[in-house]
Structure formats: C-alpha cells, structure tokens
Design a protein around this motif. Sequence first.
Motif, PDB file in Angstrom:
ATOM      1  N   GLU A   1       0.831  -1.211   0.000  1.00  0.00           N
ATOM      2  CA  GLU A   1       0.000   0.000   0.000  1.00  0.00           C
ATOM      3  C   GLU A   1       0.860   1.253   0.000  1.00  0.00           C
ATOM      4  O   GLU A   1       0.532   2.246  -0.644  1.00  0.00           O
ATOM      5  N   ALA A   2       1.982   1.202   0.714  1.00  0.00           N
ATOM      6  CA  ALA A   2       2.882   2.356   0.738  1.00  0.00           C
ATOM      7  C   ALA A   2       3.446   2.630  -0.651  1.00  0.00           C
ATOM      8  O   ALA A   2       3.631   3.788  -1.030  1.00  0.00           O
ATOM      9  N   LYS A   3       3.709   1.603  -1.411  1.00  0.00           N
ATOM     10  CA  LYS A   3       4.207   1.799  -2.772  1.00  0.00           C
ATOM     11  C   LYS A   3       3.152   2.451  -3.661  1.00  0.00           C
ATOM     12  O   LYS A   3       3.460   3.227  -4.546  1.00  0.00           O
ATOM     13  N   LEU A   4       1.868   2.146  -3.404  1.00  0.00           N
ATOM     14  CA  LEU A   4       0.792   2.698  -4.218  1.00  0.00           C
ATOM     15  C   LEU A   4       0.298   4.047  -3.709  1.00  0.00           C
ATOM     16  O   LEU A   4      -0.385   4.762  -4.426  1.00  0.00           O
ATOM     17  N   LEU A   5       0.637   4.404  -2.487  1.00  0.00           N
ATOM     18  CA  LEU A   5       0.093   5.586  -1.834  1.00  0.00           C
ATOM     19  C   LEU A   5       0.424   6.878  -2.569  1.00  0.00           C
ATOM     20  O   LEU A   5      -0.429   7.722  -2.751  1.00  0.00           O
ATOM     21  N   GLY A   6       1.634   7.052  -3.005  1.00  0.00           N
ATOM     22  CA  GLY A   6       2.052   8.299  -3.632  1.00  0.00           C
ATOM     23  C   GLY A   6       1.578   8.468  -5.048  1.00  0.00           C
ATOM     24  O   GLY A   6       1.694   9.538  -5.625  1.00  0.00           O
TER      25      GLY A   6
ATOM     26  N   LYS B   1       2.107  11.855  -1.033  1.00  0.00           N
ATOM     27  CA  LYS B   1       3.499  11.436  -1.125  1.00  0.00           C
ATOM     28  C   LYS B   1       4.262  11.618   0.178  1.00  0.00           C
ATOM     29  O   LYS B   1       5.166  10.860   0.480  1.00  0.00           O
ATOM     30  N   TRP B   2       3.896  12.616   0.978  1.00  0.00           N
ATOM     31  CA  TRP B   2       4.606  12.850   2.236  1.00  0.00           C
ATOM     32  C   TRP B   2       4.386  11.701   3.207  1.00  0.00           C
ATOM     33  O   TRP B   2       5.171  11.490   4.119  1.00  0.00           O
ATOM     34  N   LEU B   3       3.312  10.942   3.010  1.00  0.00           N
ATOM     35  CA  LEU B   3       3.017   9.816   3.884  1.00  0.00           C
ATOM     36  C   LEU B   3       3.644   8.520   3.377  1.00  0.00           C
ATOM     37  O   LEU B   3       3.827   7.572   4.139  1.00  0.00           O
ATOM     38  N   GLN B   4       4.025   8.475   2.108  1.00  0.00           N
ATOM     39  CA  GLN B   4       4.514   7.253   1.488  1.00  0.00           C
ATOM     40  C   GLN B   4       5.779   6.721   2.151  1.00  0.00           C
ATOM     41  O   GLN B   4       5.850   5.538   2.493  1.00  0.00           O
ATOM     42  N   LYS B   5       6.769   7.562   2.339  1.00  0.00           N
ATOM     43  CA  LYS B   5       8.051   7.108   2.872  1.00  0.00           C
ATOM     44  C   LYS B   5       7.940   6.568   4.306  1.00  0.00           C
ATOM     45  O   LYS B   5       8.445   5.481   4.584  1.00  0.00           O
ATOM     46  N   PRO B   6       7.276   7.281   5.250  1.00  0.00           N
ATOM     47  CA  PRO B   6       7.159   6.717   6.599  1.00  0.00           C
ATOM     48  C   PRO B   6       6.394   5.392   6.649  1.00  0.00           C
ATOM     49  O   PRO B   6       6.766   4.483   7.392  1.00  0.00           O
TER      50      PRO B   6
END
Length: 140
Positions: free
Chosen positions: A11-16, A23-28
Amino acid sequence: MLVLSIPVTLEAKLLGKDSDCQKWLQKPVLIFGICIMVLSTIGLIGVCCSATACLCIYLFLMNLIIIALFAFSVFLYVITHKGAGETVSGLGFEEQRLGDYSTWLQRRAENIDNWNNINSCLQRAQVCVKFYADHQNDTV
C-alpha cells in the motif's frame, strides 16, 4: 505480523501515485512496513531455530515500537485535545477554529508555506465541495 506487513508495504508503494498530497506519507509508511517485516522475520527465525538472541532482539524492538506508537498517540491527543469545536445549530456539524488547537499546531498552520500546501491538497481533493454536498442532504 509478517503476513500483515506485506499489504502495508504494498500500500505504501501505491500511496504516492494518487496525488502529490499523499506522497509525504509514502516514505514513513514504507519504512514502517519494511521494519515490521524485518522484525517479524527475526522473531520467526528466533522461534524456528530456538535462537535466544533473535528472540531478545525481537522483544526489545517490538517494545520500542509499542512505546513509540503510544508516544505518538499521546502527542496527537495533546495537539488536538482542545479542538472539540462548537456545534453549529441546525447544520449537524461542529465549527472548528484554529484557536481551538495547541499553539504548536497553530504555528504550523499559520506558516504560509505549510498553509499553501494544506490548501492546495484540500482543493485538489475537493474537501469543501464534498463536505458542502454531504451536509446539504442533512438540512433538506
């Protein structure tokens, strides 16, 4: 935990990809998912191979994560606890004012660069339009 960390990481890979605002939430989230995956693997190795050192590392790091999540929860409560809002009669929602929140959050929102980012994200997501449309149905 290992099985649950896989969807978090994916999900983090798809978030941004949805918008720049996410995108600011993707890395954390990606870092959190990978850490949980590695931590779960260490715990699994410790259990399967009867490796006491791995289990001790797993226990220590898991406790750190629990303490960090608790501290984050307390932080969120502290910066938003005054923000209960005031009920607007007949409209079914509460009016929020910047003064209702902690001074730290107020300074963040008053910073022109932060506010421009927040404002553009709200406009792109059409938050106000959706909010207005939802509450039009309540008043009819």
